[in-house]
Design an enzyme around this catalytic site. Structure first.
Site, short mmCIF file in Angstrom:
data_model
loop_
_atom_site.label_atom_id
_atom_site.label_comp_id
_atom_site.label_asym_id
_atom_site.label_seq_id
_atom_site.Cartn_x
_atom_site.Cartn_y
_atom_site.Cartn_z
N ASN A 94 -9.17 -28.42 -21.60
CA ASN A 94 -9.21 -29.16 -20.35
C ASN A 94 -7.85 -29.11 -19.66
O ASN A 94 -6.80 -29.04 -20.31
CB ASN A 94 -9.72 -30.59 -20.54
CG ASN A 94 -8.90 -31.44 -21.47
OD1 ASN A 94 -8.43 -30.98 -22.51
ND2 ASN A 94 -8.74 -32.70 -21.13
N VAL A 95 -7.89 -29.11 -18.33
CA VAL A 95 -6.70 -29.07 -17.50
C VAL A 95 -6.86 -30.14 -16.43
O VAL A 95 -7.69 -30.00 -15.53
CB VAL A 95 -6.49 -27.67 -16.85
CG1 VAL A 95 -5.26 -27.68 -15.95
CG2 VAL A 95 -6.39 -26.59 -17.92
N GLU A 96 -6.10 -31.23 -16.57
CA GLU A 96 -6.21 -32.34 -15.62
C GLU A 96 -5.36 -32.09 -14.38
O GLU A 96 -4.55 -31.16 -14.33
CB GLU A 96 -5.79 -33.64 -16.30
CG GLU A 96 -6.73 -34.03 -17.41
CD GLU A 96 -6.35 -35.32 -18.10
OE1 GLU A 96 -7.18 -35.83 -18.85
OE2 GLU A 96 -5.21 -35.82 -17.91
N CYS A 120 -12.78 -29.11 -17.01
CA CYS A 120 -13.19 -29.34 -18.39
C CYS A 120 -12.88 -28.08 -19.20
O CYS A 120 -12.78 -26.98 -18.67
CB CYS A 120 -14.68 -29.65 -18.46
SG CYS A 120 -15.15 -31.19 -17.64
N GLU A 176 -14.84 -26.49 -21.13
CA GLU A 176 -15.94 -25.54 -21.04
C GLU A 176 -15.82 -24.65 -19.81
O GLU A 176 -16.20 -23.48 -19.86
CB GLU A 176 -17.29 -26.29 -21.02
CG GLU A 176 -17.59 -27.05 -22.29
CD GLU A 176 -16.98 -28.44 -22.35
OE1 GLU A 176 -17.38 -29.21 -23.24
OE2 GLU A 176 -16.10 -28.78 -21.52
N CYS A 195 -19.88 -33.03 -21.41
CA CYS A 195 -20.43 -33.85 -20.33
C CYS A 195 -21.64 -33.13 -19.71
O CYS A 195 -21.91 -31.97 -20.02
CB CYS A 195 -19.36 -34.13 -19.27
SG CYS A 195 -18.87 -32.68 -18.29
N CYS A 199 -20.91 -29.83 -17.96
CA CYS A 199 -20.60 -28.75 -18.89
C CYS A 199 -21.83 -28.30 -19.67
O CYS A 199 -21.95 -27.13 -20.02
CB CYS A 199 -19.47 -29.16 -19.81
SG CYS A 199 -17.90 -29.27 -18.90
#
Length: 131
Positions: A45-47, A56, A58, A89, A92
């Protein structure tokens, strides 16, 4: 279909999780998927400070899938910071359905389940064709 080495997939997912960028939630996620040709693809994940535009894990994995030659996912393991199985989620799950289909196996807290059980009555490409 390639043999699924769940332990190896989880290890790759943990490796990916360790590269996650999660400064806001503090919730790093890693994922790894086995492709029908035997490759393993992964993502983290990369916020983003604009929360809604974060990615996400995925999403990164599916991007790598297509960047490295495409194919179909046959098995996927998604993990949290402790390396425990983590359910994707809804968004995803749709990505996994699109890129793996109903028979793609997902490592869940209840064990490996096919996507047809994880995302019953899924919307897919066939739904886009007129009746």
């Amino acid at each position: 279909m390639p043999e699924v080495d769940w332990a190896a997939l989880r290890r790759e997912a943990v490796t990916a999780m360790r590269t996650a960028y999660a400064p806001y939630s503090g919730f790093p996620v890693g994922v790894a998927g086995l492709v029908d040709d035997g490759r393993v693809v992964s993502g983290c994940n990369v916020e983003n400070a604009a929360y809604g535009v974060g990615l996400c894990a995925e999403c990164g994995m599916v991007s790598q899938l297509h960047r490295t030659g495409g194919g179909r996912l046959v098995a996927v393991a998604c993990v949290n910071r402790d390396g425990a199985a983590l359910m994707p989620c809804g968004r995803c799950r749709q990505l996994l359905w699109e890129n793996g289909g109903p028979d793609c196996l997902l490592d869940t807290p209840e064990g490996a389940l096919p996507m047809r059980e994880v995302l019953p009555q899924a919307f897919g490409a066939d739904d886009l064709h007129p009746a």
